[in-house]
Design a protein around this motif. Structure first.
Motif, PDB file in Angstrom:
ATOM      1  N   LEU A 125       0.868  -1.155   0.000  1.00 50.10           N
ATOM      2  CA  LEU A 125       0.000   0.000   0.000  1.00 50.10           C
ATOM      3  C   LEU A 125       0.912   1.213   0.000  1.00 50.10           C
ATOM      4  CD1 LEU A 125      -2.957   0.953   0.251  1.00 50.10           C
ATOM      5  CD2 LEU A 125      -2.732   0.729   2.712  1.00 50.10           C
ATOM      6  N   SER A 126       0.664   2.157  -0.891  1.00 49.00           N
ATOM      7  CA  SER A 126       1.509   3.337  -1.032  1.00 49.00           C
ATOM      8  C   SER A 126       0.742   4.581  -0.608  1.00 49.00           C
ATOM      9  CB  SER A 126       1.956   3.518  -2.479  1.00 49.00           C
ATOM     10  OG  SER A 126       2.681   2.398  -2.917  1.00 49.00           O
ATOM     11  N   PHE A 127       1.433   5.455   0.114  1.00 57.56           N
ATOM     12  CA  PHE A 127       0.869   6.729   0.540  1.00 57.56           C
ATOM     13  C   PHE A 127       1.765   7.852   0.039  1.00 57.56           C
ATOM     14  CE2 PHE A 127      -0.479   3.680   3.764  1.00 57.56           C
ATOM     15  CZ  PHE A 127      -1.836   3.939   3.853  1.00 57.56           C
ATOM     16  N   LYS A 128       1.137   8.929  -0.401  1.00 58.63           N
ATOM     17  CA  LYS A 128       1.876  10.122  -0.796  1.00 58.63           C
ATOM     18  C   LYS A 128       1.173  11.313  -0.169  1.00 58.63           C
ATOM     19  CE  LYS A 128       3.327  12.824  -4.786  1.00 58.63           C
ATOM     20  NZ  LYS A 128       2.562  14.001  -4.387  1.00 58.63           N
ATOM     21  N   GLU A 129       1.843  11.934   0.808  1.00 54.24           N
ATOM     22  CA  GLU A 129       1.268  13.088   1.479  1.00 54.24           C
ATOM     23  C   GLU A 129       1.193  14.280   0.524  1.00 54.24           C
ATOM     24  OE1 GLU A 129       2.314  13.058   6.100  1.00 54.24           O
ATOM     25  OE2 GLU A 129       4.108  13.023   4.835  1.00 54.24           O
ATOM     26  N   GLU A 130       0.192  15.139   0.743  1.00 57.02           N
ATOM     27  CA  GLU A 130       0.082  16.369  -0.031  1.00 57.02           C
ATOM     28  C   GLU A 130       1.356  17.185   0.145  1.00 57.02           C
ATOM     29  OE1 GLU A 130      -3.427  18.244   1.511  1.00 57.02           O
ATOM     30  OE2 GLU A 130      -4.753  16.892   0.430  1.00 57.02           O
ATOM     31  N   ASN A 131       1.740  17.892  -0.879  1.00 55.77           N
ATOM     32  CA  ASN A 131       2.899  18.797  -0.856  1.00 55.77           C
ATOM     33  C   ASN A 131       4.228  18.076  -0.636  1.00 55.77           C
ATOM     34  OD1 ASN A 131       1.152  21.018  -1.205  1.00 55.77           O
ATOM     35  ND2 ASN A 131       0.728  21.010   0.992  1.00 55.77           N
ATOM     36  N   THR A 132       4.303  16.821  -1.027  1.00 53.18           N
ATOM     37  CA  THR A 132       5.575  16.096  -0.957  1.00 53.18           C
ATOM     38  C   THR A 132       5.699  15.213  -2.190  1.00 53.18           C
ATOM     39  OG1 THR A 132       7.003  14.652   0.357  1.00 53.18           O
ATOM     40  CG2 THR A 132       4.666  14.169   0.403  1.00 53.18           C
ATOM     41  N   LYS A 133       6.916  14.906  -2.549  1.00 50.75           N
ATOM     42  CA  LYS A 133       7.161  14.010  -3.677  1.00 50.75           C
ATOM     43  C   LYS A 133       7.408  12.583  -3.209  1.00 50.75           C
ATOM     44  CE  LYS A 133       9.086  17.611  -6.583  1.00 50.75           C
ATOM     45  NZ  LYS A 133      10.226  18.100  -7.317  1.00 50.75           N
ATOM     46  N   ASP A 134       7.600  12.417  -1.901  1.00 52.58           N
ATOM     47  CA  ASP A 134       7.959  11.111  -1.355  1.00 52.58           C
ATOM     48  C   ASP A 134       6.762  10.163  -1.339  1.00 52.58           C
ATOM     49  OD1 ASP A 134      10.529  12.029  -0.899  1.00 52.58           O
ATOM     50  OD2 ASP A 134      10.044  12.717   1.128  1.00 52.58           O
ATOM     51  N   LEU A 135       7.015   8.955  -1.771  1.00 56.29           N
ATOM     52  CA  LEU A 135       6.034   7.886  -1.737  1.00 56.29           C
ATOM     53  C   LEU A 135       6.448   6.927  -0.629  1.00 56.29           C
ATOM     54  CD1 LEU A 135       3.549   6.998  -3.445  1.00 56.29           C
ATOM     55  CD2 LEU A 135       5.097   5.525  -4.710  1.00 56.29           C
ATOM     56  N   VAL A 136       5.524   6.611   0.275  1.00 58.29           N
ATOM     57  CA  VAL A 136       5.811   5.713   1.391  1.00 58.29           C
ATOM     58  C   VAL A 136       5.053   4.410   1.154  1.00 58.29           C
ATOM     59  CG1 VAL A 136       5.687   5.390   3.882  1.00 58.29           C
ATOM     60  CG2 VAL A 136       6.074   7.677   2.944  1.00 58.29           C
ATOM     61  N   ASN A 137       5.788   3.297   1.118  1.00 59.63           N
ATOM     62  CA  ASN A 137       5.192   1.979   0.896  1.00 59.63           C
ATOM     63  C   ASN A 137       5.172   1.190   2.187  1.00 59.63           C
ATOM     64  OD1 ASN A 137       4.907   2.278  -1.961  1.00 59.63           O
ATOM     65  ND2 ASN A 137       7.093   1.933  -2.150  1.00 59.63           N
ATOM     66  N   VAL A 138       4.079   0.471   2.414  1.00 60.21           N
ATOM     67  CA  VAL A 138       3.981  -0.440   3.556  1.00 60.21           C
ATOM     68  C   VAL A 138       3.547  -1.807   3.049  1.00 60.21           C
ATOM     69  CG1 VAL A 138       3.506   1.314   5.299  1.00 60.21           C
ATOM     70  CG2 VAL A 138       1.606   0.284   4.089  1.00 60.21           C
ATOM     71  N   GLU A 139       3.964  -2.827   3.771  1.00 59.18           N
ATOM     72  CA  GLU A 139       3.564  -4.191   3.445  1.00 59.18           C
ATOM     73  C   GLU A 139       2.084  -4.355   3.754  1.00 59.18           C
ATOM     74  OE1 GLU A 139       4.573  -8.602   5.167  1.00 59.18           O
ATOM     75  OE2 GLU A 139       6.167  -7.113   5.198  1.00 59.18           O
ATOM     76  N   LEU A 140       1.376  -5.010   2.857  1.00 56.39           N
ATOM     77  CA  LEU A 140      -0.073  -5.150   2.967  1.00 56.39           C
ATOM     78  C   LEU A 140      -0.477  -6.606   2.836  1.00 56.39           C
ATOM     79  CD1 LEU A 140      -3.041  -3.983   2.780  1.00 56.39           C
ATOM     80  CD2 LEU A 140      -2.654  -3.865   0.327  1.00 56.39           C
ATOM     81  N   ASN A 141      -1.400  -7.011   3.684  1.00 54.75           N
ATOM     82  CA  ASN A 141      -2.037  -8.309   3.560  1.00 54.75           C
ATOM     83  C   ASN A 141      -3.537  -8.038   3.600  1.00 54.75           C
ATOM     84  OD1 ASN A 141      -2.604 -11.009   3.461  1.00 54.75           O
ATOM     85  ND2 ASN A 141      -1.506 -11.543   5.326  1.00 54.75           N
ATOM     86  N   TYR A 142      -4.314  -8.751   2.807  1.00 53.68           N
ATOM     87  CA  TYR A 142      -5.734  -8.479   2.648  1.00 53.68           C
ATOM     88  C   TYR A 142      -6.534  -9.770   2.821  1.00 53.68           C
ATOM     89  CZ  TYR A 142      -9.740  -6.125   0.368  1.00 53.68           C
ATOM     90  OH  TYR A 142     -10.954  -5.566   0.085  1.00 53.68           O
ATOM     91  N   PRO A 143      -6.446 -10.396   4.020  1.00 56.03           N
ATOM     92  CA  PRO A 143      -7.089 -11.697   4.206  1.00 56.03           C
ATOM     93  C   PRO A 143      -8.593 -11.585   4.496  1.00 56.03           C
ATOM     94  CG  PRO A 143      -6.053 -11.027   6.235  1.00 56.03           C
ATOM     95  CD  PRO A 143      -5.715  -9.969   5.208  1.00 56.03           C
ATOM     96  N   ILE A 144      -9.265 -12.693   4.387  1.00 52.58           N
ATOM     97  CA  ILE A 144     -10.662 -12.789   4.814  1.00 52.58           C
ATOM     98  C   ILE A 144     -10.641 -13.378   6.219  1.00 52.58           C
ATOM     99  CG2 ILE A 144     -12.880 -13.912   4.414  1.00 52.58           C
ATOM    100  CD1 ILE A 144     -12.205 -13.890   1.423  1.00 52.58           C
ATOM    101  N   VAL A 145     -11.219 -12.640   7.171  1.00 51.53           N
ATOM    102  CA  VAL A 145     -11.281 -13.073   8.564  1.00 51.53           C
ATOM    103  C   VAL A 145     -12.749 -13.101   8.977  1.00 51.53           C
ATOM    104  CG1 VAL A 145     -10.611 -12.545  10.939  1.00 51.53           C
ATOM    105  CG2 VAL A 145      -9.029 -12.060   9.062  1.00 51.53           C
ATOM    106  N   ASN A 146     -13.224 -14.253   9.413  1.00 52.44           N
ATOM    107  CA  ASN A 146     -14.627 -14.434   9.789  1.00 52.44           C
ATOM    108  C   ASN A 146     -15.583 -13.984   8.688  1.00 52.44           C
ATOM    109  OD1 ASN A 146     -13.907 -15.468  12.326  1.00 52.44           O
ATOM    110  ND2 ASN A 146     -13.761 -13.412  13.170  1.00 52.44           N
ATOM    111  N   GLY A 147     -15.245 -14.293   7.451  1.00 53.89           N
ATOM    112  CA  GLY A 147     -16.107 -13.985   6.326  1.00 53.89           C
ATOM    113  C   GLY A 147     -16.016 -12.560   5.814  1.00 53.89           C
TER     114      GLY A 147
END
Length: 149
Positions: free
Chosen positions: A98-120
């Protein structure tokens, strides 16, 4: 003569069998695009593998991933970005970052993402190290349901 008819019949059956079905067509299933937009609230938090969910009030934090690609954060906690901005994933069908880019900055911040199904239901698991890199947080978030879901 009878043997020739058997051989020709067998060859025709083999030829017909090899051309009648395409094995690739049966397995061409396209992965659906994952919609991770929505309002996400913290369900659990761990720091360096230790559950700290009950050590702080995390209930007011919300990560708002808007469908237009913008995001906002309600009641900031240690996170990889602080200001509003835009978000995206590395792959809309099988996201691992998942990538985030704050307003007024050129920097892109990436975080590790998992998107599981939990309890349906889908949940988001984000691993991040805000500030001090010796501390790794794992945020497990649950989408807030609205009347349209």
């Amino acid at each position: 003569m009878k043997n020739i008819h058997i051989i020709i019949g067998t060859l025709l059956m083999l030829l017909l069998g090899m051309t009648s079905c395409s094995t690739t067509d049966a397995f061409d299933v396209e992965e659906a695009t994952k919609d991770i937009s929505g309002v996400w609230k913290l369900k659990s938090v761990s720091r360096n593998g230790i559950d700290i969910t009950n050590d702080m009030d995390f209930s007011q934090f919300a990560l708002n991933l808007n469908a237009d690609g913008s995001y906002t954060i309600d009641n900031y906690l240690p996170f990889v970005v602080k200001e509003n901005g835009t978000w995206g994933t590395d792959d809309p069908k099988m996201p691992f970052q998942l990538s985030f880019k704050e307003e007024n900055t050129k920097d892109l911040v990436n975080v590790e993402l998992n998107y599981p199904i939990v309890n349906g239901e889908r949940s988001l698991t984000i691993k991040l190290s805000p500030g001090c890199y010796s501390n790794t947080y794992t945020y497990q978030l649950q989408r807030v349901k609205n009347n349209n879901q």
